[in-house]
Design an enzyme around this catalytic site. Structure first.
Site, PDB file in Angstrom:
ATOM      1  CB  SER A 154      70.097  12.824  38.094  1.00 33.06           C
ATOM      2  OG  SER A 154      70.303  13.936  38.931  1.00 33.06           O
TER       3      SER A 154
ATOM      4  CD  GLN B  57      72.309  15.176  42.027  1.00 31.14           C
ATOM      5  OE1 GLN B  57      72.413  16.163  42.759  1.00 31.14           O
ATOM      6  NE2 GLN B  57      71.139  14.701  41.607  1.00 31.14           N
TER       7      GLN B  57
ATOM      8  CG  HIS C 217      76.163  19.400  44.018  1.00 34.17           C
ATOM      9  ND1 HIS C 217      75.026  19.524  43.257  1.00 34.17           N
ATOM     10  CD2 HIS C 217      75.868  18.501  44.975  1.00 34.17           C
ATOM     11  CE1 HIS C 217      74.075  18.748  43.750  1.00 34.17           C
ATOM     12  NE2 HIS C 217      74.570  18.105  44.793  1.00 34.17           N
TER      13      HIS C 217
ATOM     14  CE  LYS D 195      71.780  21.358  45.736  1.00 28.99           C
ATOM     15  NZ  LYS D 195      70.998  20.522  44.820  1.00 28.99           N
TER      16      LYS D 195
ATOM     17  CD  GLU E 249      73.441  17.702  47.847  1.00 27.58           C
ATOM     18  OE1 GLU E 249      72.773  18.699  47.497  1.00 27.58           O
ATOM     19  OE2 GLU E 249      73.305  16.582  47.320  1.00 27.58           O
TER      20      GLU E 249
ATOM     21  CG  HIS F  73      75.777  12.827  45.092  1.00 28.62           C
ATOM     22  ND1 HIS F  73      76.610  13.846  44.683  1.00 28.62           N
ATOM     23  CD2 HIS F  73      74.552  13.409  45.268  1.00 28.62           C
ATOM     24  CE1 HIS F  73      75.934  14.973  44.613  1.00 28.62           C
ATOM     25  NE2 HIS F  73      74.670  14.739  44.954  1.00 28.62           N
TER      26      HIS F  73
ATOM     27  NE  ARG G  97      69.316  17.181  37.732  1.00 36.14           N
ATOM     28  CZ  ARG G  97      69.140  18.495  37.760  1.00 36.14           C
ATOM     29  NH1 ARG G  97      69.566  19.232  36.746  1.00 36.14           N
ATOM     30  NH2 ARG G  97      68.528  19.060  38.782  1.00 36.14           N
TER      31      ARG G  97
ATOM     32  CE  LYS H 253      64.569  17.736  37.399  1.00 33.50           C
ATOM     33  NZ  LYS H 253      64.884  18.326  38.722  1.00 33.50           N
TER      34      LYS H 253
END
Length: 417
Positions: free
Chosen positions: A108, A110, A112, A135, A137, A274, A293, A299
């Site tokens: 997706s 998205q 964070h 989050k 990453e 991203h 998302r 989702k």
């Protein structure tokens, strides 16, 4: 004093629909080598391997008298295994989640949230945002890896708006005109340009489904027949096949396409838009599953939250490649250390059948073997090979006797050394 300092882990595998199929999945290959009971199915998607203590995919100790015990339970009983600084800062918890991803279909669009925003979302909507951690990453390519990351330079977006009428329609003609005017006056980094970019992206993401479907179908047909932005057009067609009529297909005209070669990485801080598109990667993050998302997914989509939170600073693809450095004390080690306290990753490469010692850190580590074989000199005989996942307690080194011409490991740890 705890007895066992080093042990193997059996790790959770996630079979999300976007995963690569069967033996084409690095996740499946590694898990097959790690878990003899695993029966690989050729048409099953294998998306993620989770190494850590997250409750949605906890790792289990697989050797010695500790066999079958969840790693999280052992750490609760032996918090000193984390290292003193990690214990203090992260309240006796392992702060990172280590993963392998095998991407066949795009993930997706998205971003964070920050730690503060994550706590707010969790408090207001725990059904949609079930944990309160941030989050950040990092994705580190194992194979050629493709993703969207950050907004393109505005001159590229402006050119798409001028050349592709379907894109202008879904963004909104007034929004498009404001972005073009702001760019002509002040360039990429002007505040008015970023504000106009936000209006354009929000205009796209909130456009009614009927308009999106009509304009997307028209554009796909034109791409099939004409030379419409060939590279972006090809990616849009691929996304359209995966997610027909999805507004996220138009993201190709907003976001940088980043191509990572094996060993290259990109870091995704808070509010960075991203989407992963294809390939296999190592991923390390704060121990969280917090995602907002807004496209290319079946989702839950939280479009207002995403559009409001994003970083609208334009950038280039090359600027999204995260720099690594050789360890000054050990030329076998390449360090990837993003600007967060939760995690860092070492790539360890050893050539030849030699003795090599993985240094002790004042942090617990999780080590994944990608290539090669070795024997570890620990309190119990431990033979490691491709797919082995090893937990190493803080302040514990790991002497290895390499048994292959090439050994490739990745080590996740907390950089509060």
């Amino acid at each position: 004093m705890f007895l066992f300092l080093v042990f193997e882990l059996k790790c959770a595998m996630q079979e999300y629909p976007w995963g690569r199929l069967g033996s084409d999945s690095e996740v499946a290959q590694l898990n097959q080598n790690n878990d003899p009971s695993f029966q690989l199915q050729p048409n099953q998607p294998y998306a993620e391997l989770w190494m850590g203590t997250h409750p949605k995919g906890p790792s289990i100790i697989k050797n010695g008298t500790l066999t079958g015990q969840p790693l999280v339970n052992w750490i609760k009983e032996n918090p000193q295994s984390l290292g003193a600084k990690v214990q203090e800062k992260f309240n006796n918890k392992l702060p990172f989640l280590f993963k392998v991803l095998s991407v066949n279909k795009s993930l997706s669009i998205q971003a964070h949230p920050t730690k503060e925003h994550a706590e707010k979302l969790y408090k207001e909507r725990p059904d949609k945002y079930p944990d309160d951690n941030h989050k950040p990453e990092m994705a580190l390519a194992l194979t050629p890896f493709e993703g969207f990351c950050g907004f393109r330079p505005v001159d590229e977006i402006v050119k798409f708006l001028q050349d592709i009428p379907e894109f202008t329609t879904v963004v909104g003609e007034d929004n498009a005109s404001q972005l073009i005017e702001a760019f002509n006056k002040g360039g990429d980094l002007a505040t008015t340009c970023r504000d106009a970019l936000k209006r354009c992206f929000t205009g796209l993401m909130t456009r009614d489904a009927e308009t999106i479907t009509k304009q997307l179908n028209t554009l796909v047909q034109r791409i099939n027949n004409d030379d419409v932005s060939p590279q972006e057009g090809s990616i849009l067609q691929r996304l359209y096949r995966q997610f027909p009529d999805d507004v996220g297909c138009f993201g190709v005209y907003f976001f940088n396409r980043v191509l990572l070669e094996p060993g290259q990485a990109m870091f995704l801080g808070p509010n960075e838009p991203h989407a992963y598109l294809s390939g296999n990667c190592i991923e390390c993050m704060a121990c969280s599953d917090n995602v907002v998302r807004a496209g290319l997914t079946p989702k839950y989509k939280d479009i207002p939250t995403l559009c409001d939170m994003l970083n609208y600073n334009p950038s280039t693809p090359n600027s999204k490649i995260f720099p690594c450095r050789k360890d000054a004390k050990d030329d076998h080690v390449t360090i990837y250390s993003p600007p967060v306290p939760d995690f860092a990753v070492d790539k360890i490469e050893v050539d030849g059948k030699v003795d090599y010692t993985i240094s002790a850190y004042n942090s617990a580590s999780i080590i994944l073997v990608i290539k090669g074989q070795a024997e570890a000199n620990t309190e119990q005989a431990l033979k490691i090979h491709r797919g082995s996942v090893i937990f190493v307690s803080a302040n514990q080194n790991l002497p290895l006797k390499c048994q292959s011409e090439k050994l490739l490991l990745f080590r996740a740890y907390c950089p509060l050394l």
